[in-house]
Scaffold this active site. Structure first.
Site, PDB file in Angstrom:
ATOM      1  N   HIS A   1      23.062 -19.645  -2.276  1.00  0.00           N
ATOM      2  CA  HIS A   1      22.808 -18.893  -1.039  1.00  0.00           C
ATOM      3  C   HIS A   1      21.306 -18.833  -0.767  1.00  0.00           C
ATOM      4  CE1 HIS A   1      22.650 -15.611   1.872  1.00  0.00           C
ATOM      5  NE2 HIS A   1      21.871 -14.930   1.039  1.00  0.00           N
TER       6      HIS A   1
ATOM      7  N   ASP B   1       4.734 -36.249  23.222  1.00  0.00           N
ATOM      8  CA  ASP B   1       5.624 -36.242  22.064  1.00  0.00           C
ATOM      9  C   ASP B   1       4.805 -35.794  20.863  1.00  0.00           C
ATOM     10  OD1 ASP B   1       7.559 -36.918  20.032  1.00  0.00           O
ATOM     11  OD2 ASP B   1       8.496 -38.230  21.506  1.00  0.00           O
TER      12      ASP B   1
ATOM     13  N   TRP C   1      17.508 -18.488  -7.155  1.00  0.00           N
ATOM     14  CA  TRP C   1      16.720 -19.449  -6.368  1.00  0.00           C
ATOM     15  C   TRP C   1      15.307 -19.568  -6.907  1.00  0.00           C
ATOM     16  CZ3 TRP C   1      12.401 -19.434  -3.069  1.00  0.00           C
ATOM     17  CH2 TRP C   1      11.782 -18.203  -2.873  1.00  0.00           C
TER      18      TRP C   1
ATOM     19  N   SER D   1      10.139 -33.798   2.835  1.00  0.00           N
ATOM     20  CA  SER D   1      10.482 -33.605   4.246  1.00  0.00           C
ATOM     21  C   SER D   1       9.590 -32.539   4.883  1.00  0.00           C
ATOM     22  CB  SER D   1      11.954 -33.209   4.351  1.00  0.00           C
ATOM     23  OG  SER D   1      12.209 -32.581   5.571  1.00  0.00           O
ATOM     24  N   SER D   2       9.430 -31.402   4.203  1.00  0.00           N
ATOM     25  CA  SER D   2       8.600 -30.335   4.766  1.00  0.00           C
ATOM     26  C   SER D   2       7.159 -30.781   4.927  1.00  0.00           C
ATOM     27  CB  SER D   2       8.589 -29.104   3.870  1.00  0.00           C
ATOM     28  OG  SER D   2       9.856 -28.659   3.630  1.00  0.00           O
TER      29      SER D   2
ATOM     30  N   HIS E   1       4.797 -17.187  -2.910  1.00  0.00           N
ATOM     31  CA  HIS E   1       4.337 -16.177  -1.978  1.00  0.00           C
ATOM     32  C   HIS E   1       3.899 -16.761  -0.635  1.00  0.00           C
ATOM     33  CE1 HIS E   1       4.069 -12.144  -0.836  1.00  0.00           C
ATOM     34  NE2 HIS E   1       2.980 -12.466  -0.185  1.00  0.00           N
TER      35      HIS E   1
ATOM     36  N   GLU F   1       5.122 -19.297   0.582  1.00  0.00           N
ATOM     37  CA  GLU F   1       6.423 -19.674   1.143  1.00  0.00           C
ATOM     38  C   GLU F   1       7.014 -18.520   1.959  1.00  0.00           C
ATOM     39  OE1 GLU F   1       8.229 -22.349   1.296  1.00  0.00           O
ATOM     40  OE2 GLU F   1      10.157 -21.510   1.898  1.00  0.00           O
TER      41      GLU F   1
ATOM     42  N   TYR G   1       5.439 -16.410   3.652  1.00  0.00           N
ATOM     43  CA  TYR G   1       4.780 -16.363   4.964  1.00  0.00           C
ATOM     44  C   TYR G   1       5.120 -17.585   5.807  1.00  0.00           C
ATOM     45  CZ  TYR G   1       2.632 -12.296   3.133  1.00  0.00           C
ATOM     46  OH  TYR G   1       2.472 -11.050   2.596  1.00  0.00           O
TER      47      TYR G   1
ATOM     48  N   SER H   1       5.210 -13.160  19.847  1.00  0.00           N
ATOM     49  CA  SER H   1       4.019 -13.073  20.690  1.00  0.00           C
ATOM     50  C   SER H   1       4.189 -13.804  22.021  1.00  0.00           C
ATOM     51  CB  SER H   1       2.811 -13.643  19.947  1.00  0.00           C
ATOM     52  OG  SER H   1       2.664 -12.990  18.715  1.00  0.00           O
TER      53      SER H   1
ATOM     54  N   HIS I   1       2.185 -10.328  -7.773  1.00  0.00           N
ATOM     55  CA  HIS I   1       2.867  -9.054  -7.524  1.00  0.00           C
ATOM     56  C   HIS I   1       4.382  -9.218  -7.621  1.00  0.00           C
ATOM     57  CE1 HIS I   1       2.724 -10.128  -2.998  1.00  0.00           C
ATOM     58  NE2 HIS I   1       3.899 -10.431  -3.464  1.00  0.00           N
ATOM     59  N   HIS I   2       4.852 -10.443  -7.774  1.00  0.00           N
ATOM     60  CA  HIS I   2       6.279 -10.656  -8.039  1.00  0.00           C
ATOM     61  C   HIS I   2       6.574 -10.519  -9.525  1.00  0.00           C
ATOM     62  CE1 HIS I   2       7.218 -12.261  -3.993  1.00  0.00           C
ATOM     63  NE2 HIS I   2       5.962 -12.648  -4.029  1.00  0.00           N
TER      64      HIS I   2
ATOM     65  N   THR J   1      -1.065  -7.291   8.917  1.00  0.00           N
ATOM     66  CA  THR J   1       0.314  -7.217   9.390  1.00  0.00           C
ATOM     67  C   THR J   1       0.469  -6.045  10.344  1.00  0.00           C
ATOM     68  OG1 THR J   1       0.900  -8.013   7.201  1.00  0.00           O
ATOM     69  CG2 THR J   1       2.702  -7.353   8.619  1.00  0.00           C
TER      70      THR J   1
ATOM     71  N   LYS K   1      -0.829  -6.796  13.771  1.00  0.00           N
ATOM     72  CA  LYS K   1       0.100  -7.558  14.611  1.00  0.00           C
ATOM     73  C   LYS K   1       1.129  -6.639  15.255  1.00  0.00           C
ATOM     74  CE  LYS K   1       0.897 -11.825  13.886  1.00  0.00           C
ATOM     75  NZ  LYS K   1      -0.033 -12.912  14.120  1.00  0.00           N
TER      76      LYS K   1
ATOM     77  N   ARG L   1      19.612  -6.479  -9.489  1.00  0.00           N
ATOM     78  CA  ARG L   1      19.980  -7.654  -8.695  1.00  0.00           C
ATOM     79  C   ARG L   1      20.890  -8.592  -9.471  1.00  0.00           C
ATOM     80  NH1 ARG L   1      14.630 -10.775  -6.908  1.00  0.00           N
ATOM     81  NH2 ARG L   1      16.045 -12.118  -5.796  1.00  0.00           N
TER      82      ARG L   1
END
Lengths: 385, 519, 182
Positions: free
Chosen positions: B68, B97, B133, B161-162, B245, B247, B249, B260, B294-295, B320, B323, B442
């Protein structure tokens, strides 16, 4: 009132309800909120948590109120001619600086609390905690006590695939066979490590959560203020039964703790005597098979399955090389020493249990090798003979 | 290239180098992955509806949570943003293009293979990846199922690909802007995407490095993550979160850009603080590289490290916040209407704010040690990802769909979709805050009865949420088939930007044959 | 929109990607250096220190604890001869560790050290340790292995107990493991 307004105001109500319920929650045992716990630091953690909750929800509420106001007051029907402004240096400075001040305000108590939480010095006693797939091993470094603690909730309570699970007890999945007993009012240092994968030893009431990392030792501490039973869980995904390796700590006054230590040591001596006795006599195949089945169901079936056919990456024993082709000695050695994902059962089971379970594995499910392994032989193998 | 002739049928899609065709494929691919990942989420919620194991073996449950996460992150959110970038960036900067059309084609067509590999592992001996994951070593190295190698190869492919997609965005934005469109005149979506693209090319190689080390640890005798050979499992987490991290964002910045656009359009007022929006986005991106640990507040870092990562993380709240305040200020004294895109954008701002405040709570090390690896974290990141990244994407689709198809979607059903989703999303994820705080960890298939109420709410919410997205599918198909009639060229009264002011609806196959003049 | 310009930006972007790939692998040595400097995870410097007659601080006593464990599938006995020892910072001490191979095969073992609290690893100097290299024991063979160390008198004041942990791994060869696993 339009649907939108209703929902928006509903949302605000929702948030305030939640904040209300945080307060209303019983401080001792909440299913809504963190627990204040039973150590000085857990209380401080709880206080800091509540402070952050209040400040952060206040900030969020301000933002929501502003949005709600805009949504109501500045809708096209009320305000057909939009203003044209697109920046305001003053405002932008304000909402950069004010959040910074709030954060600085929050950081201060966090720093001092953190320094205290990390200070493991001057401990009165040390307990070594080892995470093993899917149980905990505890070793009291000051009193030569060592035991393994695993889930005691019977499988009938959680296996509900046929919709026939037994009624669940109050401490379902939060109960173990061997509780960790600790004295209150003493600074207890925990040395935390693991045997296989990463686990995490978490007792919410102590505000202690520390990863158990194979090959490394982490330390943390707790000084328990009140006697009682405190339950925790493994908090780091560690494989199939990650959700099934709870922690139970029973905190008792020092005198009671001393009695428990004595009792544990006496039990240990008695177990050694019984083991020697069991090892001395010769067991019949029936006895070994009966005892072996019991041990197998309790210790081995979680991975290798009751039918011996294995599951996923857990190998089958039925018809396997180890249980049929290899010698009984090699088979027994593997059970004693463990290998890769297989734990070292030599340190968990008695010689008689080891002998019985090996015999069982070599004769159940049509393996029919006819081999019997005697407890005496296990003792010899352990001694390298 | 200057004529509107293009092949039809399968070969059109297989060999296309057109940014709109590729964008469409990306979006449909991501929608399919979204549904597959969603089905897995429903599998998880089904098991968690009540205590006891009713449906899955715990090992398969772990597989479900793992797949998932992987599918939603790499298969749904990221390709959706690349799809939007393909559709929108050339139109928004006045280009015909993308700059590298053939690479564009490859970067898409790698994805079906990558996810084919990943999903095929479900049918392999030993089962699919079951280590979360985040695939922490040694659970994923020494203890991983054989299919882990397919997972590693799949991650390599999607990384390639990314990176190709990101490079394409960078080259397009730097080289193909219409004359007069200076960097500080670029639409916010383009800005957020180009910053995202830089994040992508900087962290996807790190992810590739991490899985490569896993591969060599598994098969070639190295011990990067194994203490036995002098390695360290914690190092895996450092490398992973150095990717992980930023990722996070990558999965939210384009949604910032989308909000926006939509909020000013339906407030009929220019975006408040454009330049501070740009700087805030850039500083969030920069900060994302220096806060990764921090993870990992429970791995036993030295206290100095914990303090540093706590403070650095809390600083992220400032840009943040800027924004969010800017969006509110954009609405202030505007002239607001609430079409579906605006509803989703508003929900995005409100619910993302909730995810943000729980983020600040999680940043504080002493309390994070309690929150860590509980459902509180699950609630936090789903608030950031579902109402954040996914509502952002949905808002974008509603907003630009009339421009893409030339047809108006059904506003009625769009609103039904919205109300269904917003109620369900809160019903699903809000209770997780409570069960987490109360002590539910979790990634477990079973729990004590004290968590039952909240889990039931979550499960009911999840099924509603899943059903709500079927409505979305219906709205999309209806709109593509003709919808509620033709859309005007400007589509929305307050719409701004070259795609609305300079192009007809539907937008022509090649966006700008001649560069428009930007004043 | 010129092709040359495209190539220019393209190559720069690919350059960043390539650099970051290198960086990903460079994180491994960087991490180790970082650990040695900061003491993250109690990763110990696996190299000999020289005892250069530092001044012994007899006013301070630090308790050193020893923990040993044996990895799965390792048929050795392995322990320290004492559980803990009190030392003065600056004083050179020797502790003996005992190992015995009780299997029927010749086996090579490697002990992997770790120190808690991690910060202390920075002040722990070993002049001699069995963990610096591998030990090979014949069936039934036993060995006493010395570990000589001293604590740097600079050890932060608040540290009173330091735990040294050794995990013994089977380093014979990876191939032999898989045979037994089947």
């Amino acid at each position: 009132m339009s649907l939108l307004k209703k929902v928006m105001s509903g949302l605000v109500l929702f948030v305030s309800m939640i904040m209300g319920s945080l307060w209303a929650a019983e401080p001792e045992y909440s299913t809504l909120n963190l627990r204040p716990g039973v150590t000085d630091n857990s209380q401080l953690v709880y206080d800091l948590h509540m402070e952050v909750v209040v400040i952060m929800f206040a900030v969020a509420a301000l933002v929501f109120a502003a949005i709600l106001f805009a949504v109501i007051r500045f809708r096209k029907s009320k305000n057909p001619n939009p203003a044209k402004f697109s920046h305001s240096t003053t405002l932008e400075i304000i909402w950069t600086v004010v959040p910074m001040l709030i954060l600085i305000y929050l950081t201060k108590p966090a720093i001092s609390l953190l320094l205290d939480m990390e200070d493991t010095s001057k401990a009165d006693m040390t307990v070594q905690v080892t995470g093993i797939q899917w149980k905990w091993k505890y070793k009291y470094l000051d009193s030569d006590i060592e035991f393994i603690s695993s889930l005691s909730t019977p499988a009938e309570q959680y296996n509900d695939y046929e919709r026939n699970a037994a009624e669940k007890g109050e401490n379902y999945l939060l109960e173990v066979d061997n509780e960790v007993v600790l004295p209150i009012g003493k600074k207890i240092r925990f040395l935390i490590t693991a045997d296989d994968v990463i686990h995490s030893w978490w007792v919410p009431d102590f505000a202690v959560k520390m990863d158990a990392i194979p090959g490394f030792v982490n330390e943390t501490w707790a000084k328990i203020n009140e006697p009682g039973i405190y339950r925790g869980v493994c908090a780091e995904l560690c494989g199939r039964l990650h959700g099934f390796m709870p922690i139970v700590v029973r905190a008792v006054p020092q005198a009671e703790y001393d009695q428990w230590v004595e009792k544990k040591l006496a039990e240990k001596a008695e177990a050694e005597r019984l083991a020697a006795e069991a090892a001395a006599r010769s067991w019949s195949m029936e006895d070994l098979m009966a005892q072996g089945k019991e041990v197998y169901e309790a210790k081995c079936a979680v991975c290798h399955q009751s039918n011996g056919e294995g599951l996923g990456t857990f190998p089958a024993l039925k018809g396997s090389k180890v249980a049929t082709v290899d010698s009984a000695d090699d088979h027994a050695r593997l059970v004693i020493l463990g290998l890769n994902a297989m734990p070292k059962f030599g340190e968990e089971l008695s010689d008689a249990d080891l002998a019985a379970v090996v015999t069982y594995e070599r004769n159940a499910w049509g393996n029919d090798t006819g081999d019997t392994v005697q407890p005496g032989r296990i003792a010899e193998l352990k001694a390298g003979k | 290239m200057a004529h509107d002739h293009h092949p039809t049928g399968l070969s059109r899609w297989l060999f296309t180098t057109n940014h709109k065709d590729i964008g469409t494929m990306y979006l449909w691919f991501s929608f399919i992955m979204f549904l597959i990942g969603g089905l897995m989420a429903l599998g998880i919620r089904l098991e968690l509806f009540q205590p006891g194991l009713q449906f899955w073996d715990p090992n398969f449950f772990n597989t479900l949570t793992t797949m998932h996460g992987l599918i939603m992150v790499f298969g749904a959110v990221m390709p959706a943003f690349v799809g939007l970038a393909n559709w929108l960036i050339p139109m928004q900067i006045g280009a015909p293009d993308m700059a590298l059309p053939r690479m564009n084609n490859w970067s898409f067509w790698i994805l079906p293979f990558a996810f084919g590999l990943l999903l095929s592992s479900l049918f392999m001996e030993g089962g699919a990846p079951n280590f979360g994951w985040t695939f922490y070593a040694p659970l994923s190295t020494k203890f991983g199922p054989p299919s882990t190698d397919f997972f590693i190869f799949g991650v390599h492919l999607m990384g390639i690909s990314s990176i190709m997609g990101a490079i394409n965005v960078i080259v397009t934005v730097f080289n193909m802007r219409a004359p007069g469109m200076t960097l500080m005149k670029m639409p916010m979506f383009v800005w957020t995407w180009v910053i995202t693209a830089f994040l992508l090319i900087m962290v996807m190689p790190v992810l590739a490095g991490a899985v490569t080390m896993m591969l060599t640890d598994r098969h070639f005798g190295t011990s990067f993550f194994d203490a036995a050979g002098g390695g360290d499992p914690v190092m895996f987490q450092h490398i992973f979160w150095f990717f992980g991290h930023p990722e996070v964002y990558i999965m939210i910045l384009p949604a910032f850009g989308i909000a926006s656009h939509i909020i000013p359009a339906f407030s009929r007022k220019p975006l408040f603080g454009y330049s501070s929006m740009v700087y805030a986005t850039a500083s969030i991106a920069f900060l994302s590289f220096i806060v990764w640990a921090h993870h990992m507040f429970t791995v036993g870092m030295p206290v100095a490290g914990e303090l540093y990562f706590m403070i650095a993380t809390m600083i992220i709240a400032v840009p943040t916040g800027v924004k969010i305040f800017n969006w509110v200020a954009t609405m202030w004294r505007g002239s607001l209407t609430f079409e579906t895109p605006m509803l989703f954008a508003l929900a995005f701002v409100v619910l993302f704010t909730l995810g943000g405040v729980s983020g600040v709570m999680l940043a504080m090390t002493p309390v994070d040690k309690q929150y860590h690896d509980t459902y509180f974290v699950v609630a936090h990141f789903h608030y950031v990802l579902f109402p954040g990244a996914i509502f952002g994407t949905i808002a974008a689709v509603y907003y630009w769909l009339p421009k893409w198809t030339g047809n108006m979607y059904s506003e009625f059903w769009g609103k039904i979709h919205f109300w269904f989703s917003i109620i369900a999303v809160n019903l699903t994820f809000f209770p997780m805050h409570f069960s987490g705080l109360a002590g539910m960890q979790r990634r477990v298939p079973d729990y004590n009865m004290m968590f039952e109420g909240f889990n039931q709410m979550s499960s009911i919410g999840a099924f509603m949420l899943g059903f709500g997205q079927i409505i979305f599918l219906g709205v999309l198909i209806h709109c593509i088939k003709g919808g509620k009639g033709k859309a005007t060229d400007k589509v929305w009264e307050g719409a701004e930007g070259l795609e609305f002011t300079h192009l007809p609806s539907p937008a022509p196959y090649h966006s700008f044959e001649q560069s428009p003049e930007v004043k | 929109m010129s092709k040359a310009n495209n190539k220019n930006v393209l190559f720069k972007a690919i350059g960043i990607t390539a650099l970051m790939t290198v960086f990903a692998f460079a994180m491994v040595p960087l991490y180790n250096v970082f650990c040695e400097i900061t003491g993250i995870n109690g990763k110990v410097v696996v190299s000999e220190a020289l005892y250069d007659e530092v001044e012994t601080d007899t006013n301070r006593t630090v308790t050193i604890e020893f923990i040993t464990s044996i990895n799965r599938g390792m048929p050795w006995e392995f322990k320290s001869t004492i559980n803990k020892i009190d030392v003065h910072p600056g004083e050179l001490k020797e502790v003996m560790f005992y190992a015995r191979n009780y299997s029927q095969k010749t086996i090579t073992g490697q002990a992997v050290p770790s120190v808690a609290p991690g910060q202390a690893s920075f002040y722990l100097n070993k002049t001699e340790c069995f963990c610096f290299d591998q030990q090979t024991l014949k069936p039934g063979e036993e060995i006493k292995m010395p570990m000589k160390f001293y604590i740097d008198p600079e050890l932060p004041e608040h540290l009173h107990t330091v735990t040294m942990s050794y995990v013994l791994f089977n380093a014979t060869s990876k191939g032999s493991d898989s045979v037994a696993a089947n």
